[in-house]
Scaffold this motif. Structure first.
Motif: not given
Length: 206
Positions: A34, A19, A38
């Protein structure tokens, strides 16, 4: 000075984290981007036109993805003790929001607008002493919840990073008392061994 085995392990893990590499490729300021992407896909915390407060915003990983979504009709007001480089369409207030002057600066920036969402990725400077760190982190998320209760409009949303440990169960119960629905999220970008989870409150009961 030689690095400790623990700090070297963290550095190796960070450098090799997929990531971290993905964030560099995508132009995001933080791998934490991220996590929020999500969570928002699941929980729809903000949308075009939303007014969002981002607590513990530096280096800007969350504000960076929220601002384009809320667009010209929305607003992002970010705050952190640490400095944060300028982001387009984000109002940044540097300082400790637990201090009245900084808190009032955030309220002034809102200019009376009701807030749709409060997000918090705050974490204390870790001392390495688990008990101390846990109390420090719980103190911060309790303050984030207090702010949410003060500024959210009815039906508003809340999302905060919380570390599981002493005080966690009581905090979760406290969040449930103020929101219609509460979810616990562990995004894929959150390291498996980390005690961090994200508590999401939807439908603020003003």
């Amino acid at each position: 000075m030689a690095r400790s085995k623990t700090s070297q392990k963290w550095l190796d893990e960070h450098v090799n984290d997929p990531y971290v590499k993905k964030a560099q490729l995508d132009g995001y300021r933080s791998r934490a981007s991220y996590k929020l992407i999500e969570i928002n896909e699941k929980d729809k915390l903000y949308r075009p036109g939303s007014v969002v407060i981002d607590l513990g915003s530096a280096p800007g990983g969350w504000s960076q993805i929220v601002a384009p979504v809320v667009g010209d009709n929305g607003r992002v007001i970010a705050s952190d003790i640490l400095p944060m480089d300028v982001l387009e369409d984000v109002t940044f207030i540097q300082g400790d929001f637990t201090e009245e002057s900084v808190y009032n600066e955030i309220l002034d920036a809102l200019d009376g607008q009701p807030v749709d969402t409060v997000i918090s990725d705050m974490a204390p400077n870790m001392s390495g002493v688990n008990a101390t760190d846990q109390y420090s982190s719980m103190y911060l998320v309790e303050l984030a919840l207090d702010m949410a209760r003060n500024v959210l409009k009815p039906g508003g949303n809340f999302c905060a990073k919380v570390f599981q440990g002493v005080g966690y169960d009581e905090y979760l119960k406290d969040v449930r008392s103020s929101f219609d629905k509460v979810y616990i999220r562990k995004p894929a970008a959150s390291r498996p061994r980390s005690r961090e989870v994200y508590i999401v409150g939807k439908g603020f009961k003003s």
